[in-house]
Design a protein around this motif. Sequence first.
Motif, PDB file in Angstrom:
ATOM      1  N   GLN A  32     -15.868   1.196  -1.455  1.00 52.33           N
ATOM      2  CA  GLN A  32     -14.924   2.284  -1.233  1.00 52.33           C
ATOM      3  C   GLN A  32     -13.644   1.720  -0.602  1.00 52.33           C
ATOM      4  OE1 GLN A  32     -14.697   6.050  -1.642  1.00 52.33           O
ATOM      5  NE2 GLN A  32     -12.729   4.994  -1.458  1.00 52.33           N
ATOM      6  N   PRO A  33     -12.572   1.535  -1.390  1.00 49.42           N
ATOM      7  CA  PRO A  33     -11.301   1.107  -0.792  1.00 49.42           C
ATOM      8  C   PRO A  33     -10.716   2.233   0.060  1.00 49.42           C
ATOM      9  CG  PRO A  33     -11.349   0.698  -3.171  1.00 49.42           C
ATOM     10  CD  PRO A  33     -12.497   1.607  -2.856  1.00 49.42           C
ATOM     11  N   VAL A  34     -10.214   1.861   1.227  1.00 50.17           N
ATOM     12  CA  VAL A  34      -9.583   2.816   2.137  1.00 50.17           C
ATOM     13  C   VAL A  34      -8.207   2.273   2.495  1.00 50.17           C
ATOM     14  CG1 VAL A  34      -9.822   4.161   4.251  1.00 50.17           C
ATOM     15  CG2 VAL A  34     -11.877   3.321   3.077  1.00 50.17           C
ATOM     16  N   GLY A  35      -7.170   2.958   2.061  1.00 47.94           N
ATOM     17  CA  GLY A  35      -5.808   2.482   2.276  1.00 47.94           C
ATOM     18  C   GLY A  35      -5.007   3.399   3.160  1.00 47.94           C
ATOM     19  N   ALA A  36      -3.746   3.603   2.802  1.00 46.88           N
ATOM     20  CA  ALA A  36      -2.843   4.447   3.584  1.00 46.88           C
ATOM     21  C   ALA A  36      -1.616   4.761   2.738  1.00 46.88           C
ATOM     22  CB  ALA A  36      -2.429   3.748   4.877  1.00 46.88           C
ATOM     23  N   ILE A  37      -0.951   5.844   3.101  1.00 51.60           N
ATOM     24  CA  ILE A  37       0.382   6.171   2.598  1.00 51.60           C
ATOM     25  C   ILE A  37       1.270   6.255   3.824  1.00 51.60           C
ATOM     26  CG2 ILE A  37       1.816   7.840   1.352  1.00 51.60           C
ATOM     27  CD1 ILE A  37      -0.184   6.422  -0.443  1.00 51.60           C
ATOM     28  N   GLU A  38       2.020   5.198   4.074  1.00 44.88           N
ATOM     29  CA  GLU A  38       2.784   5.111   5.316  1.00 44.88           C
ATOM     30  C   GLU A  38       4.002   4.216   5.119  1.00 44.88           C
ATOM     31  OE1 GLU A  38      -0.267   3.282   7.761  1.00 44.88           O
ATOM     32  OE2 GLU A  38       0.606   1.303   7.411  1.00 44.88           O
ATOM     33  N   GLN A  39       4.963   4.358   6.002  1.00 47.97           N
ATOM     34  CA  GLN A  39       6.193   3.583   5.898  1.00 47.97           C
ATOM     35  C   GLN A  39       5.919   2.089   5.974  1.00 47.97           C
ATOM     36  OE1 GLN A  39       8.237   1.589   8.033  1.00 47.97           O
ATOM     37  NE2 GLN A  39       6.704   1.472   9.660  1.00 47.97           N
ATOM     38  N   HIS A  40       6.661   1.348   5.181  1.00 50.73           N
ATOM     39  CA  HIS A  40       6.627  -0.120   5.237  1.00 50.73           C
ATOM     40  C   HIS A  40       8.047  -0.669   5.190  1.00 50.73           C
ATOM     41  CE1 HIS A  40       2.268  -0.054   4.702  1.00 50.73           C
ATOM     42  NE2 HIS A  40       2.260  -1.355   4.917  1.00 50.73           N
ATOM     43  N   GLY A  41       8.864  -0.154   6.088  1.00 47.97           N
ATOM     44  CA  GLY A  41      10.231  -0.636   6.169  1.00 47.97           C
ATOM     45  C   GLY A  41      11.122  -0.064   5.078  1.00 47.97           C
ATOM     46  N   PRO A  42      12.394  -0.492   5.051  1.00 48.03           N
ATOM     47  CA  PRO A  42      13.338   0.045   4.067  1.00 48.03           C
ATOM     48  C   PRO A  42      13.189  -0.544   2.680  1.00 48.03           C
ATOM     49  CG  PRO A  42      14.423  -1.547   5.487  1.00 48.03           C
ATOM     50  CD  PRO A  42      13.046  -1.383   6.042  1.00 48.03           C
ATOM     51  N   HIS A  43      12.362  -1.577   2.516  1.00 59.07           N
ATOM     52  CA  HIS A  43      12.306  -2.314   1.257  1.00 59.07           C
ATOM     53  C   HIS A  43      11.012  -2.122   0.468  1.00 59.07           C
ATOM     54  CE1 HIS A  43      10.076  -4.754   4.053  1.00 59.07           C
ATOM     55  NE2 HIS A  43       9.683  -5.574   3.097  1.00 59.07           N
ATOM     56  N   LEU A  44       9.977  -1.553   1.081  1.00 62.84           N
ATOM     57  CA  LEU A  44       8.672  -1.418   0.421  1.00 62.84           C
ATOM     58  C   LEU A  44       8.276   0.049   0.307  1.00 62.84           C
ATOM     59  CD1 LEU A  44       6.560  -4.281   2.079  1.00 62.84           C
ATOM     60  CD2 LEU A  44       7.615  -4.270  -0.197  1.00 62.84           C
ATOM     61  N   PRO A  45       7.492   0.386  -0.726  1.00 61.70           N
ATOM     62  CA  PRO A  45       7.045   1.771  -0.904  1.00 61.70           C
ATOM     63  C   PRO A  45       5.953   2.150   0.092  1.00 61.70           C
ATOM     64  CG  PRO A  45       6.045   0.387  -2.564  1.00 61.70           C
ATOM     65  CD  PRO A  45       7.016  -0.485  -1.821  1.00 61.70           C
TER      66      PRO A  45
END
Length: 269
Positions: A32-45
Motif C-alpha cells: 500500500q503506497p502512502v504519499g501526500a499532496i503538499e507543497q514542494h517549493g515554487p518549482h515542483l508539483p
Amino acid sequence: MLQTIPPERFYPYLTWQDIDQMADREQVVIIQPVGAIEQHGPHLPLAVDTALGMAIIGRALEQLSPGVPAYCLPPLCYGKSNEHWGFPGTITLSASTLMAVLTDVAESIYRAGFRKLVLLNSHGGQPQVLEIVARDIHQRQSDFWVFPHFVWQVPHQVGRLLSPRERQEGIHAGDAETSLMLAILPDQVHMDRAVTEYPPEQKQEGLLSLEGALPFSWTTRDISQSGVVGDATAATAEKGQQILADVAAGWVTVLEEIYRFEPPRRWDD
C-alpha cells in the motif's frame, strides 16, 4: 502515476476469482503506497511524494523475480501533511483519519486471505503514524504482519550523489527529490523557479535538531520562506535516473526478504 506499476502486479486488475484461487495467499506481499499532496517549493508539483513512491515501487516490481508474488494497491495520495499547510495547495488528513483509512484497508486485505502488508510511505511527516497503525493491526490479528517502511530507508548509495550539506540538511524539495522528478515527470518541473534555501542557523549550539534523535516540533513556515529545504538548483535528470535505479534495487531486496519472512514464535501458543 498508476502507469508505473506493471499490469500483472497491479492489485485492482485482479478479479475476485484470481484472488480466491491464488495459492499460498499468506505468503503473498501486498503493498500500500502512502504519499501526500503538499507543497514542494515554487518549482515542483504538489504530487511529488506520491509520484516518487509510485515510480520507485513500480521500477522495483518490474525487476522483482516472477517467483516472488507481490501486488501493489492504488496509492493513498493524501497523508498527514499539516507541517506544510502554511502554503496554499497542501491537502492534509489528520493522524486519526489516516490511521482509520489504513486500518480499514488492512482489514479488507486480511479478509481476502493475505497476511503480509507493506505500508510504503514516501512522505517524511508520517512515519510514526504508520508505525502505530502497523502495531495496532498486528495486535488485533496476531497472524497479520505489517511492514511500515519509508521509501528512502532501503539500502542505497544516494548520498554519494549529493553535497555534504545537502546530505545533512536537504530534507524537502531539494536536490534528490527534484532530480527524481526531472527523471520521471520532467514536464511538471520548473527549473527556472528552483531555489536553494536551507534552515536558518540555530541560535544555540546543542543536541537538538529538526530531525534525528532529539528533534523539536516545527512547521515548514518556521524554517523556509520558499517551501524548499535544500538545494533544488543542483538537480539533474541524469542524477535522478541514478537515484531511481539505486533506490528501486534496494526495494527489490527488501520485497524478497519480506516474502521470505518467517514470523517469530509466539510464547502464548
